[in-house]
Design an enzyme around this catalytic site. Sequence first.
Site, PDB file in Angstrom:
ATOM      1  CE  LYS A  46      84.743  -5.128 126.216  1.00 22.72           C
ATOM      2  NZ  LYS A  46      83.798  -4.002 126.114  1.00 22.72           N
ATOM      3  CD  GLU A 105      72.171  -2.105 115.322  1.00 20.41           C
ATOM      4  OE1 GLU A 105      73.212  -1.735 115.872  1.00 20.41           O
ATOM      5  OE2 GLU A 105      72.049  -3.231 114.761  1.00 20.41           O
ATOM      6  NE  ARG A 150      74.021  -3.190 112.482  1.00 23.40           N
ATOM      7  CZ  ARG A 150      74.985  -4.092 112.359  1.00 23.40           C
ATOM      8  NH1 ARG A 150      76.104  -3.766 111.732  1.00 23.40           N
ATOM      9  NH2 ARG A 150      74.857  -5.302 112.841  1.00 23.40           N
TER      10      ARG A 150
END
Length: 612
Positions: free
Chosen positions: A275, A361, A389
């Site tokens: 990243k 989740e 979700r």
Amino acid sequence: MTAYPLLESINSPAELRNLERKQLAVLTDELRDFLVESVSRTGGHLSSNLGTIELTVALHYVFNTPEDRIVWDVGHQTYAHKILTGRREAMAGLRQYHGISGFPRRSESEYDTFGTAHSSTSISAALGMAVAAKLKGESRHGIAVIGDGAMSAGMAFEALNNAGVSDANLLVVLNDNEMSISPPVGALTKILARLLSGRTYAAARRAGEKVLGASLTRKVEEHVKGFVTPSTLFEEFGFNYIGPIDGHDLDALIPTLQNIRNLKGPQFLHVITRKGHGYKLAEADPTLYHGVGKFDQQAGIQSSKGAGKLTFTQVFSDWLCDMASRDDRLIAITPAMREGSGLVRFEQEYPERYFDVGIAEQHALTFAAGLACEGAKPVVAIYSTFLQRAYDQLIHDIALQNLPVMLAIDRGGLVGADGATHHGAFDLSYLLSVPNIVVMTPSDENECRQMLFTAYRQDCPTAVRYPRGSGCGTTPATEMTEVPLGKGELRRKGQKIALLAFGTLLHEALKVADQLDATVANMRFAKPIDAKLVQELAADHELLVTLEENAVISGAGSEVARVLESAGVLTRVLRLGLPDRFIDHGDQTQLMKEIGLDAESIVRRIRQHIDP
């Protein structure tokens, strides 16, 4: 802006494929510089996009896009993809009102084959595309680029399980940057980041070939390599595993992808990226540069600590730590949103009571339910859009068993630049229909703190729903006091019209009331609603106007109407909230005006209702 001669000559992947291989390194350098300059002017997601530049170039160079379908997961790593697919100039309006989206969007470009702003959906979608191609007799690939922590979600493995028994031309590219939005969690992440990116396996394989010979080594390898790398895991799903390879090395990426393009059936390519690659400030702090506002690309992001109003997320963060100091039963849970949900300080102060479960989740809520069964007091910090979700787990595992799990729901209402995929537009609608749950809508920072305390004290499922950003500037009281359960409050007494506000729209309601001499009620609770107050207001006024930053269908206004209908009261009700459509991205103030929830628009809509 700076001139980018090679990049400016590329307006489609077809033009990219006409370049000579040696030109691609120049292109990636220009693309990286352009991306930093562009995002510094608009804000957006930076670190993840810097990490996928070479991979993006290689995929479009090797595969015949858009005929070959690329599905990006998660969608915030697609800026280089957008730039190379004809949207370079449009990047000036990235995530801005009427500008291009920060995520893939099918209506925006034929190269955006699938919308992916919630993670871990790419393998399922790309498999569907690959199977559809096979059924139609078309020779094209479905390509899922999955990374940034998305492999921690169960849906990704459900798709792998299905894909492995298919003979469709599916390529799964695991973009392993060893860094999700928050630091990576879970056993799988550790395996991918530590073992596969290391040299142990490669060294062991070379030594084995010297001693046993290449043929025997390969046979032994099939049985033992699972102890060294996770390749066996993916091969057991039925994939041909390849990698890991350096995701920033075009000389490794392109030949590998060209070989894979000629293979049939499900393929799995593991690439290692970093990243923020190529921009030193983002490399040094990829979390800080994950989602950025406008900044000076030379000086970088300057600290704004202590500046501006307190945000609701900060209010939650402070309350959580204060409450944890009083009650050692408190457990904090987040599905991979440590920074966004305000849990950094809690993790530092109470590491043994902090659990980041990854982008999972569903697991987060059932894990909380299990904790509650054993006497713990779990607090799940979750965005409204991500709570969707886990709706079944909320109903079946928490509410049905009436377990004291507390939901701290951040980003309720419109969130701005992330747009339709991230607006918290539906939580009141889907929460109000669930038995046993208490749903609170604080109007300011102090009320938020007191409602968090109130919710925590209940012996049933609770939810405190607050917006993104700051409120009106009210300083939260240090002392924590319970709010009377299910009781609203009158904030202004007026004539004929009563405004019933849920959440921070109270402040727009007070502005409206000054113009219309209206009564204003801060309802505070969407469930249980203050039925007594609703009926009293109905008895004294000709029109009730409900205000909520939630879908108007089945929202808090519908609950007010239900109360009146049950009581046989015929007072008119005007329900104002989010319209029955997906709302685009843009500045929150602009969006509220567009949908008619700013004070001026509310006054106009009420007058039109009274005198159409």
